[in-house]
Design a protein around this motif. Structure first.
Motif, short mmCIF file in Angstrom:
data_model
loop_
_atom_site.label_atom_id
_atom_site.label_comp_id
_atom_site.label_asym_id
_atom_site.label_seq_id
_atom_site.Cartn_x
_atom_site.Cartn_y
_atom_site.Cartn_z
N ILE A 65 50.19 53.54 -4.08
CA ILE A 65 50.11 54.76 -4.67
C ILE A 65 51.70 54.88 -5.55
O ILE A 65 51.52 55.03 -6.52
CB ILE A 65 49.84 55.85 -3.65
N LYS A 66 52.51 54.84 -4.64
CA LYS A 66 53.83 54.72 -5.26
C LYS A 66 53.92 53.44 -5.72
O LYS A 66 54.15 52.40 -5.06
CB LYS A 66 54.89 55.25 -4.20
N ASN A 80 50.54 54.48 1.82
CA ASN A 80 50.91 54.24 0.33
C ASN A 80 50.03 53.22 -0.31
O ASN A 80 50.43 52.69 -1.16
CB ASN A 80 52.31 53.69 0.31
N ASP A 88 46.10 53.43 -11.45
CA ASP A 88 47.36 52.40 -11.80
C ASP A 88 48.02 52.69 -13.05
O ASP A 88 49.00 52.70 -13.23
CB ASP A 88 46.79 50.86 -11.90
N GLY A 148 47.96 55.71 -14.19
CA GLY A 148 48.07 56.94 -14.69
C GLY A 148 47.26 57.78 -15.31
O GLY A 148 47.44 58.92 -15.87
N THR A 164 44.68 61.13 -11.08
CA THR A 164 45.70 61.28 -9.91
C THR A 164 44.70 62.33 -9.13
O THR A 164 43.82 62.69 -9.26
CB THR A 164 46.93 61.70 -10.48
N TYR A 217 53.21 60.53 -1.18
CA TYR A 217 52.96 59.40 -2.12
C TYR A 217 51.96 60.03 -3.04
O TYR A 217 52.45 59.55 -4.46
CB TYR A 217 52.31 58.35 -1.49
N TYR A 264 54.42 61.78 -5.44
CA TYR A 264 55.20 60.95 -6.30
C TYR A 264 54.27 60.56 -7.50
O TYR A 264 54.73 60.61 -8.67
CB TYR A 264 55.82 59.77 -5.56
N HIS A 265 53.12 60.33 -7.14
CA HIS A 265 52.16 59.46 -8.15
C HIS A 265 51.76 60.76 -9.19
O HIS A 265 51.84 60.36 -10.59
CB HIS A 265 51.00 58.93 -7.68
N VAL A 273 53.90 59.01 -12.18
CA VAL A 273 52.98 58.01 -12.82
C VAL A 273 51.81 58.74 -13.69
O VAL A 273 51.79 58.16 -14.95
CB VAL A 273 52.37 57.32 -11.64
#
Length: 365
Positions: free
Chosen positions: A283-284, A299, A312, A314, A317, A354, A357-358, A362
């Motif tokens: 994920i991160k 993660n 991957d 982005g 999500t 995680y 963060y994505h 991302v």
């Protein structure tokens, strides 16, 4: 890139726990009366690194086989020839070889850690060994100490090491179309994935246990590209660290197995359980994760290939509750064709940070 190796080893009648005195016709076992592989099933051949367990084992050398670029993605099928038949005795998956000169220091360190030196007692107790050395123990001990470091010339995760409780007889014509499999200790045969599948199919259904499933999954989903140069072993970094990092970076090894357990062997979104389509995705992203985060199963998401590609890059999500967000960069016709949006089936505890963060770093807004 996955490397599938059929490697002949010495036949042993003591379950490969101690040497059994089988008389070999060639190679090191012919010269000494025993083979270093005769301890491959010994419970002492396990390295412990925190919660991780690694199995060490032995085969004769593989010469110029491309082991470095396939480190952690090599599968070793150990076979024996005896009494007019050929049998499979063990499989080691996600293995890394320690057969180069540069690896001697690590082999010696493993010997000390596992106290393998006292295995000499097992070998010297064999009548054929004493015969080969003319009953002269000092000569035997000299040779023993010179070659002891070769015992641990392979390492693999313990979860991916399967020593069969009973050997499985193989029909060479059904597997390779040839009259027999390779039988020389000093050589090896490289198999392709269809051949490997036929070997796995040769194992009776009643004996296809958890290890069979883990190995079958790892083989079908192994990467098709060589290992990145920076991830290849150099002889200095501990081999267990190289192995863990290389597999986790590619979504393989224990990282993938943990995600298979968390998600019940099915895509985190669609629930499809075709293992060949499932990818263990961080994920991160790997390059932005700490060492601990790289190996943390929280993660990770187990996603089918199309969803993994979108995640991957982005283009999709997930919010805290598991709902899917779609990037405006993804065209409406593609969204419709893919049947999106779809939510995560559930959100494991520990995954929220995680996912945050994505979404923030991302996801293409």
């Amino acid at each position: 890139m996955a490397l599938f190796i059929q490697k002949p080893i010495l036949w042993n009648t003591n379950d490969y726990i101690v040497p059994s005195g089988v008389i070999a016709t060639s190679g090191y076992p012919r010269e000494t009366g025993y083979g270093h592989e005769e301890w491959n099933n010994s419970p002492r051949m396990v390295l412990k690194r925190g919660e991780e367990r690694f199995r060490v084992f032995h085969t004769e050398g593989l010469g110029s086989a491309p082991l470095d670029e396939n480190a952690g993605q090599t599968f070793v099928f150990m076979t024996v020839s005896h009494d007019g038949i050929q049998q499979l005795v063990g499989i080691a998956g996600n293995a890394i070889g320690l057969s180069q000169e540069r690896d001697q220091t690590q082999r010696e360190a493993i010997v000390r850690e596992l106290s393998l030196d006292d295995f000499w007692k097992d070998a010297w107790a064999v009548e054929n060994v004493q015969t080969q050395y003319g009953g002269h123990k000092p000569t035997f001990m000299t040779g023993w100490r010179q070659n002891l470091h070769w015992i641990p010339n392979w390492v693999c995760p313990d979860d991916f090491y399967w020593w069969l409780d009973q050997p499985v007889t193989l029909d060479a014509r059904e597997i390779t179309g040839k009259g027999k499999l390779l039988g020389m200790f000093g050589s090896y045969t490289e198999w392709d994935l269809p051949t490997v599948g036929r070997v796995l199919d040769a194992i009776p259904a009643a004996r296809r246990n958890k290890k069979w499933g883990i190995l079958a999954d790892a083989m079908q989903c192994a990467p098709t590209a060589p290992l990145d140069i920076e991830d290849r072993p150099d002889g200095d970094e501990p081999v267990t660290d190289v192995l863990t990092r290389a597999n986790a970076r590619r979504g393989q090894g224990r990282f993938r197995e943990k995600l298979m357990q968390v998600w019940g062997g099915a895509c985190a979104v669609s629930g499809i359980d075709c293992r060949e389509l499932l990818i263990a995705s961080h994920i991160k992203p790997w390059n932005h994760s700490t060492r601990k985060q790289k190996l943390d199963s929280f993660n990770g998401l187990l996603l089918s290939a199309n969803l993994d590609a979108l995640f991957d890059k982005g283009l999709i999500t997930f919010v805290d509750g598991g709902g899917m967000q779609i990037s405006p960069r993804l065209e409406a016709r593609h969204i419709e064709a893919l049947g999106l949006p779809k939510s995560l089936r559930f959100v494991p505890d520990g995954t929220e940070a995680y996912l945050k963060y994505h979404r923030e770093r991302v996801f293409q807004r």
